[in-house]
Design a protein around this motif. Structure first.
Motif, mmCIF file in Angstrom:
data_model
loop_
_atom_site.group_PDB
_atom_site.id
_atom_site.type_symbol
_atom_site.label_atom_id
_atom_site.label_comp_id
_atom_site.label_asym_id
_atom_site.label_seq_id
_atom_site.Cartn_x
_atom_site.Cartn_y
_atom_site.Cartn_z
ATOM 1 N N GLY A 8 4.454 1.344 -9.098
ATOM 2 C CA GLY A 8 5.515 1.075 -8.124
ATOM 3 C C GLY A 8 6.257 2.032 -7.413
ATOM 4 N N LYS A 9 5.811 3.389 -7.722
ATOM 5 C CA LYS A 9 6.536 4.474 -6.940
ATOM 6 C C LYS A 9 6.018 4.648 -5.596
ATOM 7 C CE LYS A 9 7.817 6.971 -11.017
ATOM 8 N NZ LYS A 9 7.647 8.136 -11.916
ATOM 9 N N PRO A 10 6.995 5.056 -4.854
ATOM 10 C CA PRO A 10 6.536 5.248 -3.424
ATOM 11 C C PRO A 10 5.774 6.436 -3.221
ATOM 12 C CG PRO A 10 8.832 5.446 -3.761
ATOM 13 C CD PRO A 10 8.362 4.977 -4.943
ATOM 14 N N MET A 11 4.689 6.391 -2.285
ATOM 15 C CA MET A 11 3.880 7.637 -2.232
ATOM 16 C C MET A 11 4.208 7.958 -0.607
ATOM 17 S SD MET A 11 0.293 6.130 -3.530
ATOM 18 C CE MET A 11 0.121 4.501 -3.044
ATOM 19 N N GLN A 12 4.759 9.186 -0.460
ATOM 20 C CA GLN A 12 5.282 9.584 0.703
ATOM 21 C C GLN A 12 4.240 9.683 1.856
ATOM 22 O OE1 GLN A 12 9.242 10.436 1.587
ATOM 23 N NE2 GLN A 12 7.984 9.655 2.920
ATOM 24 N N GLU A 13 3.223 10.187 1.504
ATOM 25 C CA GLU A 13 1.858 10.376 2.235
ATOM 26 C C GLU A 13 1.605 9.302 3.019
ATOM 27 O OE1 GLU A 13 2.095 10.779 -1.053
ATOM 28 O OE2 GLU A 13 0.231 10.225 -1.873
ATOM 29 N N LYS A 14 2.023 7.961 2.561
ATOM 30 C CA LYS A 14 1.336 6.731 3.071
ATOM 31 C C LYS A 14 2.267 6.280 4.216
ATOM 32 C CE LYS A 14 -2.072 6.046 -0.316
ATOM 33 N NZ LYS A 14 -3.241 6.016 0.303
ATOM 34 N N PHE A 15 3.523 6.752 4.386
ATOM 35 C CA PHE A 15 4.437 6.143 5.134
ATOM 36 C C PHE A 15 4.383 6.201 6.586
ATOM 37 C CE2 PHE A 15 7.840 4.391 2.247
ATOM 38 C CZ PHE A 15 7.479 4.469 1.025
ATOM 39 N N ASP A 16 4.063 7.238 7.068
ATOM 40 C CA ASP A 16 3.828 7.413 8.432
ATOM 41 C C ASP A 16 4.866 7.134 9.300
ATOM 42 O OD1 ASP A 16 2.229 8.542 10.497
ATOM 43 O OD2 ASP A 16 1.149 6.681 10.922
ATOM 44 N N ASP B 220 0.719 -1.196 0.062
ATOM 45 C CA ASP B 220 -0.061 -0.127 0.073
ATOM 46 C C ASP B 220 0.863 1.273 0.128
ATOM 47 O OD1 ASP B 220 0.467 -0.950 2.735
ATOM 48 O OD2 ASP B 220 -0.227 1.244 3.165
ATOM 49 N N LEU B 221 2.258 1.201 0.009
ATOM 50 C CA LEU B 221 2.812 2.399 -0.128
ATOM 51 C C LEU B 221 3.273 2.653 -1.306
ATOM 52 C CD1 LEU B 221 5.360 1.343 2.803
ATOM 53 C CD2 LEU B 221 3.281 2.659 3.079
ATOM 54 N N LEU B 222 2.890 1.764 -2.337
ATOM 55 C CA LEU B 222 3.575 2.182 -3.724
ATOM 56 C C LEU B 222 2.144 2.221 -4.437
ATOM 57 C CD1 LEU B 222 6.225 -0.626 -4.002
ATOM 58 C CD2 LEU B 222 6.555 1.455 -3.233
ATOM 59 N N ASP B 223 2.256 3.080 -5.662
ATOM 60 C CA ASP B 223 1.429 3.249 -6.555
ATOM 61 C C ASP B 223 1.073 2.196 -7.663
ATOM 62 O OD1 ASP B 223 3.203 4.043 -8.372
ATOM 63 O OD2 ASP B 223 2.801 6.288 -8.416
ATOM 64 N N THR C 196 3.407 13.586 9.776
ATOM 65 C CA THR C 196 2.018 14.075 9.421
ATOM 66 C C THR C 196 1.980 15.415 8.850
ATOM 67 O OG1 THR C 196 1.669 14.053 11.901
ATOM 68 C CG2 THR C 196 0.645 12.257 10.857
ATOM 69 N N ASP C 197 2.851 16.273 8.808
ATOM 70 C CA ASP C 197 2.845 17.492 8.610
ATOM 71 C C ASP C 197 3.805 17.832 7.310
ATOM 72 O OD1 ASP C 197 2.513 20.305 8.596
ATOM 73 O OD2 ASP C 197 3.711 20.665 10.429
ATOM 74 N N LEU C 198 3.587 17.233 6.213
ATOM 75 C CA LEU C 198 4.167 16.984 5.043
ATOM 76 C C LEU C 198 4.060 18.272 4.229
ATOM 77 C CD1 LEU C 198 3.605 13.293 4.107
ATOM 78 C CD2 LEU C 198 5.712 14.255 5.215
ATOM 79 N N PHE C 199 5.092 18.669 3.307
ATOM 80 C CA PHE C 199 4.800 19.593 2.182
ATOM 81 C C PHE C 199 5.908 19.667 1.193
ATOM 82 C CE2 PHE C 199 7.617 21.502 5.265
ATOM 83 C CZ PHE C 199 8.531 22.369 4.389
ATOM 84 N N LYS C 200 5.341 19.866 0.058
ATOM 85 C CA LYS C 200 6.273 19.856 -0.996
ATOM 86 C C LYS C 200 6.986 21.175 -1.302
ATOM 87 C CE LYS C 200 4.547 15.908 -3.955
ATOM 88 N NZ LYS C 200 3.928 15.670 -5.351
#
Ligand SMILES: Cc1cc2nc3c(=O)[nH]c(=O)nc-3n(C[C@H](O)[C@H](O)[C@H](O)COP(=O)(O)O)c2cc1C
Length: 204
Positions: free
Chosen positions: A173-181, A167-170, A195-199
């Motif tokens: 197969g790319k990692p989705m940072q917002e899922k890692f916690d 569930d961490l990969l789209d 839980t306070d992410l920004f780009k």
């Protein structure tokens, strides 16, 4: 500003000021085995990624301040030069804290902390099934940074195999940072959570 000469502080003070200042630090939950095959599991926040080619991570089990002895993780790595670095998320951090208690040598912290061993593919130490990312590594160098209490020991390890929870990969197969916690260690008993992410796009 208050200024401190490191040489005029106690080891505990140096540790405390630097731990608060150099934060947040990611947490490596490291599984190792001794030459008899006994499993050990301990967390280390003196940890980071230092190279992608070859893929190299570093962490540091320090000499204990109270009696200048070495940690079981370090002793195991001199015997069997392999480890799994398990990444720590918020769900895992409470058990990780339990695994960090000072158990007798030979005690398996997987059992003490209620975590599940999962066989690695290429190395002997097991992975932590509950960890979202598990990195199978071989140890390239161990570099003591001193001989006294609190001295670090740089463990330089090459990542051979990376395991990412689905569930961490789209779908590509790319990692989705917002899922890692992930969680990270700060000074004293402080931790933080991603839980306070920004780009911030790179400058052109
Ligand atoms: C989140 C966390 C991070 C830690 N980071 C370190 C570290 O970077 N270096 C270290 O020597 N000890 C660190 N510790 C303490 C060790 O985990 C602890 O001393 C542990 O008992 C060592 O186990 P071992 O002797 O089985 O290797 C940390 C503890 C926690 C809870």
């Amino acid at each position: 500003m208050k200024s401190f000469e490191a040489s005029e502080l106690t080891i505990g003070q140096v540790h405390n000021y630097l731990q608060h200042a150099i934060a947040p630090r990611p947490i490596a939950l490291v599984s190792t085995i001794d030459r008899a095959g006994k499993v050990n599991l301990s967390p280390f926040s003196f940890f980071n990624l230092f190279s992608a080619n070859p893929p190299v991570i570093i962490f540091s089990p320090s000499r204990r301040v109270k009696d200048n002895t070495t940690k079981h993780t370090l002793e195991n790595l001199y015997e069997v030069r392999e480890c799994v670095v398990n990444i720590v998320d918020y769900n895992l951090v409470f058990k990780v804290n339990q695994a960090s208690a000072e158990y007798e040598k030979g005690v398996n912290e997987f059992i003490e902390a209620g975590l599940t061993e999962l066989a690695s593919i290429h190395i002997k130490p097991p992975r932590v099934a509950e960890s979202p990312v598990q990195l199978e590594c071989t140890v390239q160098h161990i570099m003591p940074l001193g001989k006294g209490p609190g001295a670090g020991n740089l463990v330089i390890a090459e990542v051979k195999t990376m395991h990412f929870r689905d569930d961490l990969l789209d779908e590509l197969g790319k990692p989705m940072q917002e899922k890692f916690d992930q969680v990270a260690r700060l000074g004293g008993d402080w931790y933080c959570r991603t839980t306070d992410l920004f780009k911030l796009p790179k400058p052109i």
